[in-house]
Design a protein around this motif. Structure first.
Motif: not given
Lengths: 158, 103
Positions: A75-84
């Protein structure tokens, strides 16, 4: 009134103490009430191990191939990591998402009714590279699957 | 304007519910870059999804969810015209609710 200053202070201190303890007693049921509505003890600043213990109550975690956690490996940006999270486990009651190295490891608890499938998506924050663990409570057992996510820029530092 | 946007999509046997909520989701650990003061924690604690007034999903959240949270759920069944209600409450006592009809 033949009360010296010293006596007065002594008295007022003990009275104050009594008041404090009685107010604490009154506060207790109030705290217990918030516990049922929003599990504050599980969402506290804890280490992963303690948070896990508060969730499972010491029950063992069973690794399961029936849970799929899709999340980016890097993840490049730890503030926004999508998950399912999806699972084919029958009778799933709750789904927990934890990030091991976050200040508050527990991200979310989803309480499922029989009307929904175990198919959930959201976006989470990560402070640093860590394991992401998804736990599914089904038939009284805690099943889990985990994945490591490498974070190049932390998401909790603003 | 409501802070909640809901989209539903009917699929064979299921209905996908997607929602986007406008919320800062502050952790309470960040400091303001100008004033150097800690920004107070401000995050959604509970999210409830109802289908025709029956609770089908409740979610307990913490500040680990990203700013302007997005969620997607999958409901069994669902007919056109069914009502989906989403409601949230945060740690500062604010709340909002929005309903939509399945297309």
């Amino acid at each position: 009134m033949t009360q010296t200053r010293r006596q007065f202070i002594k008295k007022s201190l003990s009275l104050g103490g009594a008041f404090l303890s009685s107010s604490l007693v009154m506060l207790k049921p109030l705290l217990a009430q918030t516990e049922t509505s929003w599990p504050i003890s599980k969402f506290a600043h804890l280490t992963y191990q303690i948070a896990l213990k508060r969730i499972t109550g010491g029950q063992p975690l069973i690794p399961s191939k029936d849970i799929t956690l899709s999340i980016p490996r890097i993840a490049e940006n730890g503030a926004l990591i999508p998950f399912t999270v999806s699972s084919t486990l029958e009778m799933a009651e709750s789904v927990f998402i934890l990030v091991k190295n976050n200040p508050v490891p527990l991200i979310a608890r989803f309480t499922l009714s029989p009307h929904v499938n175990t198919q959930l998506s959201a976006r989470l924050k990560m402070a640093e590279t860590s394991d992401v663990v998804s736990i599914v409570l089904a038939n009284g057992h805690y099943y889990y699957t985990d994945k490591t996510v490498k974070v190049t820029l932390g998401g909790c530092g603003g | 304007m409501s802070s909640i946007k809901i989209r539903t999509k009917r699929q064979p046997g299921t209905t996908q519910i997607r929602t986007l909520i406008a919320h800062p989701m502050e952790t309470g650990l960040n400091t303001d870059s100008k004033t150097k003061k800690t920004i107070a924690a401000h995050f959604i604690q509970q999210l409830t999804v109802r289908h025709n007034d029956t609770i089908i999903l409740t979610t307990d959240l913490a500040s680990g969810i990203s700013r302007n949270p997005y969620f997607s759920f999958e409901m069994k069944g669902g007919e056109p015209g069914d009502k989906i209600t989403i409601q949230w409450t945060d740690n500062q006592g604010n709340s909002d609710s929005q309903d939509t009809l399945i297309q």
